[in-house]
Design an enzyme around this catalytic site. Structure first.
Site, short mmCIF file in Angstrom:
data_model
loop_
_atom_site.label_atom_id
_atom_site.label_comp_id
_atom_site.label_asym_id
_atom_site.label_seq_id
_atom_site.Cartn_x
_atom_site.Cartn_y
_atom_site.Cartn_z
N GLU A 148 3.63 3.88 0.17
CA GLU A 148 2.33 3.87 -0.29
C GLU A 148 1.64 2.86 -0.92
O GLU A 148 1.52 2.81 -2.42
CB GLU A 148 2.20 5.32 -1.21
CG GLU A 148 2.71 6.60 -0.47
CD GLU A 148 2.41 7.63 -1.40
OE1 GLU A 148 1.90 7.55 -2.68
OE2 GLU A 148 2.73 8.90 -1.22
N GLU A 168 8.20 13.40 5.95
CA GLU A 168 7.92 14.22 4.81
C GLU A 168 7.20 15.37 5.12
O GLU A 168 6.33 15.99 4.60
CB GLU A 168 7.25 13.63 3.54
CG GLU A 168 8.08 12.29 3.13
CD GLU A 168 7.44 11.70 1.74
OE1 GLU A 168 6.59 12.49 1.15
OE2 GLU A 168 7.91 10.50 1.49
C1 XIL Z 1 7.43 14.57 -4.60
C2 XIL Z 1 8.48 15.59 -4.98
O1 XIL Z 1 8.51 16.46 -3.91
C3 XIL Z 1 8.23 16.16 -6.04
O2 XIL Z 1 9.25 17.16 -6.47
C4 XIL Z 1 7.98 15.14 -7.18
O3 XIL Z 1 7.70 15.83 -8.25
C5 XIL Z 1 6.87 14.32 -7.02
O4 XIL Z 1 7.15 13.59 -5.64
N1 XIL Z 1 4.98 11.36 -1.03
C6 XIL Z 1 6.56 10.97 -1.49
C7 XIL Z 1 7.27 11.79 -2.04
O5 XIL Z 1 6.70 9.79 -0.65
O6 XIL Z 1 8.22 11.01 -2.88
C8 XIL Z 1 6.72 12.72 -2.86
O7 XIL Z 1 7.70 13.74 -3.52
C9 XIL Z 1 5.70 13.39 -2.36
C10 XIL Z 1 4.53 12.45 -1.72
#
Ligand code: XIL
Length: 362
Positions: A162, A274
Protein backbone atom coordinates in the site's frame (compact mmCIF):
# COMPACT_ATOMS: atom_id res chain seq x y z
CA UNK A 1 -48.99 -14.81 -45.44
CA UNK A 2 -48.74 -11.96 -42.96
CA UNK A 3 -49.96 -14.34 -40.25
CA UNK A 4 -47.16 -16.80 -41.07
CA UNK A 5 -44.61 -14.00 -40.60
CA UNK A 6 -46.17 -13.02 -37.29
CA UNK A 7 -46.26 -16.65 -36.10
CA UNK A 8 -42.65 -17.23 -37.17
CA UNK A 9 -41.61 -14.05 -35.42
CA UNK A 10 -43.41 -15.05 -32.22
CA UNK A 11 -41.93 -18.56 -32.34
CA UNK A 12 -38.40 -17.17 -32.75
CA UNK A 13 -38.93 -14.66 -29.94
CA UNK A 14 -40.23 -17.42 -27.67
CA UNK A 15 -37.29 -19.72 -28.52
CA UNK A 16 -34.78 -16.94 -27.95
CA UNK A 17 -36.45 -16.12 -24.65
CA UNK A 18 -36.50 -19.71 -23.41
CA UNK A 19 -32.86 -20.28 -24.42
CA UNK A 20 -32.01 -17.09 -22.66
CA UNK A 21 -33.78 -18.30 -19.53
CA UNK A 22 -31.71 -21.44 -19.41
CA UNK A 23 -28.53 -19.43 -19.27
CA UNK A 24 -29.43 -16.23 -17.46
CA UNK A 25 -31.39 -15.23 -14.41
CA UNK A 26 -34.24 -12.72 -14.41
CA UNK A 27 -32.14 -9.57 -14.84
CA UNK A 28 -30.47 -11.22 -17.84
CA UNK A 29 -26.99 -10.55 -16.56
CA UNK A 30 -26.05 -13.35 -14.16
CA UNK A 31 -25.61 -16.74 -15.79
CA UNK A 32 -27.35 -19.65 -14.08
CA UNK A 33 -24.66 -22.22 -13.32
CA UNK A 34 -25.23 -25.89 -12.48
CA UNK A 35 -24.59 -27.09 -8.94
CA UNK A 36 -21.16 -28.66 -8.41
CA UNK A 37 -19.41 -30.41 -5.58
CA UNK A 38 -15.80 -31.12 -4.73
CA UNK A 39 -12.93 -29.44 -2.97
CA UNK A 40 -10.92 -26.27 -3.50
CA UNK A 41 -7.86 -28.49 -3.66
CA UNK A 42 -8.99 -29.59 -7.15
CA UNK A 43 -8.40 -26.10 -8.55
CA UNK A 44 -5.65 -25.65 -11.15
CA UNK A 45 -4.29 -22.79 -9.01
CA UNK A 46 -3.55 -22.53 -5.27
CA UNK A 47 -6.03 -21.43 -2.65
CA UNK A 48 -4.70 -20.10 0.64
CA UNK A 49 -5.82 -18.43 3.83
CA UNK A 50 -4.53 -15.84 6.25
CA UNK A 51 -3.88 -17.55 9.58
CA UNK A 52 -3.54 -16.49 13.18
CA UNK A 53 -1.91 -18.36 15.98
CA UNK A 54 -4.92 -18.48 18.32
CA UNK A 55 -7.33 -20.55 16.15
CA UNK A 56 -4.31 -22.56 14.99
CA UNK A 57 -3.72 -23.48 18.65
CA UNK A 58 -7.33 -24.02 19.57
CA UNK A 59 -9.35 -25.37 16.65
CA UNK A 60 -8.92 -28.77 14.99
CA UNK A 61 -11.50 -27.86 12.38
CA UNK A 62 -9.48 -24.76 11.40
CA UNK A 63 -6.41 -26.93 10.88
CA UNK A 64 -8.39 -29.58 8.97
CA UNK A 65 -9.65 -26.98 6.51
CA UNK A 66 -6.16 -25.61 5.97
CA UNK A 67 -4.93 -29.14 5.27
CA UNK A 68 -7.79 -30.25 3.04
CA UNK A 69 -8.63 -27.15 1.01
CA UNK A 70 -5.61 -24.89 1.02
CA UNK A 71 -2.13 -25.15 -0.37
CA UNK A 72 -0.79 -21.87 0.98
CA UNK A 73 -0.95 -19.79 4.15
CA UNK A 74 -0.20 -16.14 4.88
CA UNK A 75 0.37 -14.90 8.43
CA UNK A 76 -2.46 -12.41 8.97
CA UNK A 77 -0.42 -10.36 11.45
CA UNK A 78 2.53 -12.38 12.79
CA UNK A 79 5.05 -11.24 10.15
CA UNK A 80 4.23 -7.53 10.33
CA UNK A 81 7.15 -5.40 11.41
CA UNK A 82 5.87 -4.43 14.88
CA UNK A 83 5.25 -8.10 15.69
CA UNK A 84 8.74 -9.20 14.66
CA UNK A 85 11.03 -6.25 15.30
CA UNK A 86 11.42 -5.38 18.96
CA UNK A 87 14.39 -3.05 18.69
CA UNK A 88 17.47 -2.59 16.60
CA UNK A 89 18.68 -6.13 15.76
CA UNK A 90 16.14 -7.59 18.22
CA UNK A 91 13.61 -9.99 16.79
CA UNK A 92 10.76 -12.07 18.09
CA UNK A 93 9.90 -14.75 15.54
CA UNK A 94 7.96 -16.95 17.98
CA UNK A 95 4.48 -16.69 16.43
CA UNK A 96 5.67 -16.45 12.85
CA UNK A 97 7.88 -19.52 13.32
CA UNK A 98 4.93 -21.52 14.70
CA UNK A 99 2.83 -20.66 11.67
CA UNK A 100 5.68 -21.54 9.31
CA UNK A 101 6.27 -24.84 11.13
CA UNK A 102 2.58 -25.75 10.87
CA UNK A 103 2.75 -25.04 7.15
CA UNK A 104 5.89 -27.12 6.64
CA UNK A 105 4.49 -30.03 8.68
CA UNK A 106 1.37 -30.03 6.53
CA UNK A 107 2.86 -29.46 3.10
CA UNK A 108 1.58 -25.89 2.74
CA UNK A 109 3.49 -23.03 1.15
CA UNK A 110 4.04 -19.82 3.10
CA UNK A 111 3.51 -16.38 1.60
CA UNK A 112 5.23 -13.68 3.70
CA UNK A 113 3.16 -10.59 4.56
CA UNK A 114 4.56 -7.97 4.69
CA UNK A 115 8.07 -6.55 4.82
CA UNK A 116 7.32 -2.83 4.73
CA UNK A 117 4.02 -1.07 5.30
CA UNK A 118 3.33 2.42 6.59
CA UNK A 119 1.23 0.73 9.30
CA UNK A 120 2.54 -1.60 12.00
CA UNK A 121 5.80 0.31 12.39
CA UNK A 122 7.49 -0.48 15.73
CA UNK A 123 8.08 2.46 18.05
CA UNK A 124 11.88 2.17 17.90
CA UNK A 125 11.64 2.86 14.16
CA UNK A 126 9.16 5.73 14.59
CA UNK A 127 11.55 7.27 17.10
CA UNK A 128 14.73 6.60 15.11
CA UNK A 129 16.79 9.62 14.16
CA UNK A 130 19.46 9.45 11.51
CA UNK A 131 20.64 10.46 8.06
CA UNK A 132 19.09 9.08 4.86
CA UNK A 133 21.98 6.59 4.67
CA UNK A 134 21.25 5.40 8.21
CA UNK A 135 17.56 4.96 7.36
CA UNK A 136 18.54 2.91 4.32
CA UNK A 137 20.86 0.86 6.52
CA UNK A 138 18.18 -0.02 9.10
CA UNK A 139 15.71 -0.84 6.35
CA UNK A 140 18.21 -3.10 4.60
CA UNK A 141 19.17 -4.81 7.83
CA UNK A 142 15.54 -5.49 8.76
CA UNK A 143 14.60 -6.85 5.33
CA UNK A 144 17.67 -9.04 5.04
CA UNK A 145 17.45 -10.39 8.60
CA UNK A 146 13.79 -11.31 8.18
CA UNK A 147 14.01 -12.72 4.66
CA UNK A 148 17.22 -14.50 5.71
CA UNK A 149 15.52 -15.99 8.79
CA UNK A 150 12.77 -17.50 6.63
CA UNK A 151 14.95 -18.34 3.63
CA UNK A 152 13.86 -21.59 1.99
CA UNK A 153 10.67 -21.67 4.10
CA UNK A 154 8.81 -18.60 2.88
CA UNK A 155 8.31 -18.99 -0.84
CA UNK A 156 7.07 -15.48 -1.65
CA UNK A 157 6.92 -12.05 0.00
CA UNK A 158 4.80 -8.95 -0.10
CA UNK A 159 7.80 -6.64 -0.11
CA UNK A 160 5.86 -3.38 -0.05
CA UNK A 161 2.25 -2.93 0.98
CA UNK A 162 0.00 0.00 0.00
CA UNK A 163 2.01 2.99 -1.20
CA UNK A 164 -0.25 4.17 -4.00
CA UNK A 165 -3.36 6.17 -3.21
CA UNK A 166 -6.71 6.40 -4.96
CA UNK A 167 -5.61 8.91 -7.59
CA UNK A 168 -2.88 6.49 -8.56
CA UNK A 169 0.12 8.76 -8.68
CA UNK A 170 1.08 10.25 -5.36
CA UNK A 171 2.75 7.99 -2.93
CA UNK A 172 1.29 8.38 0.52
CA UNK A 173 3.42 10.51 2.77
CA UNK A 174 1.20 12.59 5.00
CA UNK A 175 -1.75 12.46 7.35
CA UNK A 176 -3.12 9.19 8.70
CA UNK A 177 -1.24 7.31 6.01
CA UNK A 178 2.13 8.78 6.95
CA UNK A 179 4.85 6.55 5.54
CA UNK A 180 8.06 6.92 7.46
CA UNK A 181 10.22 5.07 4.92
CA UNK A 182 9.01 7.30 2.10
CA UNK A 183 9.57 10.39 4.21
CA UNK A 184 13.09 9.51 5.33
CA UNK A 185 14.40 7.79 2.19
CA UNK A 186 12.20 8.98 -0.68
CA UNK A 187 10.56 6.88 -3.40
CA UNK A 188 13.77 4.96 -3.95
CA UNK A 189 13.00 2.97 -0.79
CA UNK A 190 10.62 0.89 -2.90
CA UNK A 191 13.19 -0.34 -5.40
CA UNK A 192 15.81 -0.72 -2.67
CA UNK A 193 13.44 -2.90 -0.64
CA UNK A 194 12.92 -5.25 -3.60
CA UNK A 195 16.65 -5.35 -4.28
CA UNK A 196 17.54 -6.17 -0.65
CA UNK A 197 14.85 -8.85 -0.39
CA UNK A 198 16.14 -10.47 -3.56
CA UNK A 199 19.73 -10.43 -2.30
CA UNK A 200 18.63 -12.14 0.92
CA UNK A 201 16.73 -14.93 -0.87
CA UNK A 202 17.19 -15.01 -4.65
CA UNK A 203 14.61 -17.80 -4.94
CA UNK A 204 11.79 -15.93 -3.23
CA UNK A 205 9.04 -14.49 -5.43
CA UNK A 206 8.58 -10.81 -4.70
CA UNK A 207 5.22 -9.02 -4.79
CA UNK A 208 3.89 -5.50 -4.61
CA UNK A 209 0.62 -5.70 -2.62
CA UNK A 210 -2.17 -3.12 -2.91
CA UNK A 211 -5.89 -2.67 -2.38
CA UNK A 212 -8.62 -0.99 -4.43
CA UNK A 213 -7.84 -2.30 -7.93
CA UNK A 214 -11.50 -3.21 -8.29
CA UNK A 215 -12.83 0.32 -7.73
CA UNK A 216 -10.09 2.66 -8.94
CA UNK A 217 -8.72 2.52 -12.45
CA UNK A 218 -6.25 5.27 -11.47
CA UNK A 219 -4.89 3.14 -8.68
CA UNK A 220 -4.49 0.29 -11.17
CA UNK A 221 -2.65 2.67 -13.44
CA UNK A 222 -0.42 3.69 -10.52
CA UNK A 223 0.43 0.06 -9.75
CA UNK A 224 1.10 -0.56 -13.40
CA UNK A 225 3.43 2.45 -13.60
CA UNK A 226 5.31 1.31 -10.51
CA UNK A 227 5.77 -2.19 -11.95
CA UNK A 228 6.97 -0.69 -15.23
CA UNK A 229 9.44 1.54 -13.45
CA UNK A 230 10.85 -1.34 -11.38
CA UNK A 231 11.18 -3.54 -14.46
CA UNK A 232 12.95 -0.77 -16.38
CA UNK A 233 15.45 -0.50 -13.53
CA UNK A 234 15.94 -4.29 -13.58
CA UNK A 235 14.58 -4.58 -10.06
CA UNK A 236 13.26 -8.09 -9.41
CA UNK A 237 9.47 -8.07 -9.07
CA UNK A 238 7.49 -11.20 -9.81
CA UNK A 239 3.92 -10.47 -8.91
CA UNK A 240 1.15 -8.12 -7.94
CA UNK A 241 -0.97 -8.75 -4.86
CA UNK A 242 -4.55 -7.56 -5.26
CA UNK A 243 -6.00 -7.52 -1.76
CA UNK A 244 -9.64 -7.45 -2.87
CA UNK A 245 -11.38 -6.62 0.40
CA UNK A 246 -14.63 -6.16 -1.46
CA UNK A 247 -18.36 -6.52 -1.00
CA UNK A 248 -21.54 -7.77 -2.66
CA UNK A 249 -22.52 -4.29 -3.89
CA UNK A 250 -19.49 -4.05 -6.17
CA UNK A 251 -20.34 -5.30 -9.66
CA UNK A 252 -18.86 -8.68 -10.50
CA UNK A 253 -17.50 -7.24 -13.75
CA UNK A 254 -15.42 -4.76 -11.69
CA UNK A 255 -13.83 -7.72 -9.91
CA UNK A 256 -13.15 -9.63 -13.10
CA UNK A 257 -11.90 -6.63 -15.05
CA UNK A 258 -9.47 -5.64 -12.28
CA UNK A 259 -7.87 -9.09 -12.37
CA UNK A 260 -7.78 -9.32 -16.16
CA UNK A 261 -6.42 -5.81 -16.64
CA UNK A 262 -3.67 -6.20 -14.00
CA UNK A 263 -2.60 -9.50 -15.55
CA UNK A 264 -2.58 -8.17 -19.11
CA UNK A 265 -0.85 -4.90 -18.29
CA UNK A 266 1.90 -6.17 -15.96
CA UNK A 267 2.36 -9.73 -17.27
CA UNK A 268 3.32 -10.62 -13.69
CA UNK A 269 1.88 -13.29 -11.42
CA UNK A 270 -1.48 -12.27 -9.96
CA UNK A 271 -2.25 -13.02 -6.33
CA UNK A 272 -5.73 -12.19 -5.07
CA UNK A 273 -4.05 -11.83 -1.75
CA UNK A 274 -6.63 -10.91 0.92
CA UNK A 275 -10.00 -11.85 -0.47
CA UNK A 276 -13.11 -11.29 1.58
CA UNK A 277 -16.55 -10.39 0.27
CA UNK A 278 -18.51 -8.38 2.81
CA UNK A 279 -22.30 -8.64 2.90
CA UNK A 280 -22.67 -5.66 5.25
CA UNK A 281 -20.34 -2.98 3.88
CA UNK A 282 -22.23 -0.20 5.68
CA UNK A 283 -21.80 -1.99 9.03
CA UNK A 284 -25.52 -1.97 9.82
CA UNK A 285 -25.63 -3.32 13.38
CA UNK A 286 -29.15 -4.72 12.86
CA UNK A 287 -28.38 -6.68 9.70
CA UNK A 288 -29.14 -10.39 9.67
CA UNK A 289 -27.61 -12.82 7.26
CA UNK A 290 -30.20 -13.98 4.69
CA UNK A 291 -30.21 -16.55 1.88
CA UNK A 292 -30.32 -13.68 -0.58
CA UNK A 293 -27.10 -12.18 0.79
CA UNK A 294 -25.43 -15.58 0.77
CA UNK A 295 -26.45 -16.11 -2.84
CA UNK A 296 -25.03 -12.73 -3.90
CA UNK A 297 -21.83 -13.56 -2.06
CA UNK A 298 -21.66 -16.92 -3.84
CA UNK A 299 -21.86 -15.19 -7.23
CA UNK A 300 -19.07 -12.77 -6.28
CA UNK A 301 -16.79 -15.56 -5.06
CA UNK A 302 -17.54 -17.48 -8.25
CA UNK A 303 -16.57 -14.59 -10.48
CA UNK A 304 -13.24 -14.06 -8.69
CA UNK A 305 -12.40 -17.77 -8.99
CA UNK A 306 -13.43 -17.74 -12.64
CA UNK A 307 -11.23 -14.74 -13.39
CA UNK A 308 -8.22 -16.45 -11.75
CA UNK A 309 -9.06 -19.64 -13.66
CA UNK A 310 -9.12 -17.72 -16.94
CA UNK A 311 -5.59 -16.30 -16.53
CA UNK A 312 -2.61 -17.85 -18.30
CA UNK A 313 -1.25 -20.65 -16.06
CA UNK A 314 2.05 -18.91 -15.29
CA UNK A 315 0.19 -15.86 -13.96
CA UNK A 316 -2.16 -17.80 -11.65
CA UNK A 317 -0.49 -17.29 -8.29
CA UNK A 318 -3.82 -18.03 -6.65
CA UNK A 319 -6.42 -16.75 -4.23
CA UNK A 320 -5.88 -16.19 -0.51
CA UNK A 321 -8.87 -15.63 1.80
CA UNK A 322 -8.40 -13.16 4.63
CA UNK A 323 -9.22 -15.73 7.30
CA UNK A 324 -10.76 -19.19 7.21
CA UNK A 325 -14.24 -18.92 8.69
CA UNK A 326 -16.46 -15.90 9.33
CA UNK A 327 -15.64 -15.64 13.01
CA UNK A 328 -11.90 -15.41 12.18
CA UNK A 329 -12.49 -12.42 9.94
CA UNK A 330 -11.28 -8.95 10.87
CA UNK A 331 -14.79 -7.77 9.76
CA UNK A 332 -16.83 -10.16 11.92
CA UNK A 333 -17.69 -7.58 14.58
CA UNK A 334 -19.24 -5.15 12.02
CA UNK A 335 -21.16 -7.57 11.90
CA UNK A 336 -20.14 -9.32 8.71
CA UNK A 337 -19.85 -12.80 7.30
CA UNK A 338 -17.33 -12.36 4.47
CA UNK A 339 -15.61 -15.76 4.14
CA UNK A 340 -16.47 -19.11 2.46
CA UNK A 341 -16.97 -20.94 5.81
CA UNK A 342 -19.49 -19.93 8.48
CA UNK A 343 -18.62 -19.52 12.14
CA UNK A 344 -19.13 -23.25 12.76
CA UNK A 345 -16.66 -23.97 9.92
CA UNK A 346 -19.46 -25.28 7.68
CA UNK A 347 -19.16 -24.52 3.96
CA UNK A 348 -21.30 -21.61 2.81
CA UNK A 349 -22.83 -21.17 -0.68
CA UNK A 350 -19.69 -19.09 -1.37
CA UNK A 351 -17.69 -22.31 -1.27
CA UNK A 352 -19.77 -23.80 -4.07
CA UNK A 353 -19.39 -20.53 -5.96
CA UNK A 354 -15.62 -20.94 -5.87
CA UNK A 355 -15.93 -24.51 -7.19
CA UNK A 356 -18.22 -23.31 -9.98
CA UNK A 357 -15.69 -20.63 -10.86
CA UNK A 358 -13.03 -23.14 -11.83
CA UNK A 359 -15.12 -26.24 -12.67
CA UNK A 360 -17.87 -24.87 -14.93
CA UNK A 361 -17.28 -23.28 -18.32
CA UNK A 362 -19.63 -20.42 -19.02
C1 XIL B 1 -5.42 -6.51 9.04
C2 XIL B 1 -5.67 -7.70 9.95
O1 XIL B 1 -6.64 -8.53 9.37
C3 XIL B 1 -6.16 -7.22 11.31
O2 XIL B 1 -6.25 -8.32 12.20
C4 XIL B 1 -5.19 -6.18 11.86
O3 XIL B 1 -5.73 -5.66 13.07
C5 XIL B 1 -4.97 -5.05 10.87
O4 XIL B 1 -4.52 -5.59 9.63
N1 XIL B 1 -4.56 -4.81 4.32
C6 XIL B 1 -3.51 -5.60 4.69
C7 XIL B 1 -3.64 -6.50 5.85
O5 XIL B 1 -2.50 -5.66 3.96
O6 XIL B 1 -2.43 -6.72 6.52
C8 XIL B 1 -4.68 -6.01 6.83
O7 XIL B 1 -4.85 -6.98 7.84
C9 XIL B 1 -5.97 -5.71 6.11
C10 XIL B 1 -5.77 -4.63 5.06
Amino acid sequence: MKNVYILTFLLCAWLAGSCQQEKFDSDNSIPVIPAVSGSLSEAPFPFGAAVNISPLNSSDRYKEILRSDMSRVTAENAMKMNNISKGHKQYDFTEADKIVQFAIDNGLEVHGHTLLWYKHTPSWVSNFEGSREQWIAIMKEYIQDVVGHFKGKVVSWDVINEVINDDGEVYIKDGDKYNIWLDKIGEEYISLAFKYAHEADPNALLFYNEYGHEYSSQRRMGVNNLVKELKEKNIPIHGVGMQMHTNINRSTSDLRNAIMIMAASTRLKIHVSELDIAVNPSSNKELELTDELLEKQQIHYREVAKAMNDLPADQQFGITFWGVCDSNSWLYANPDWPLPYDDTYAKKPAYEGLLQGFKVSY
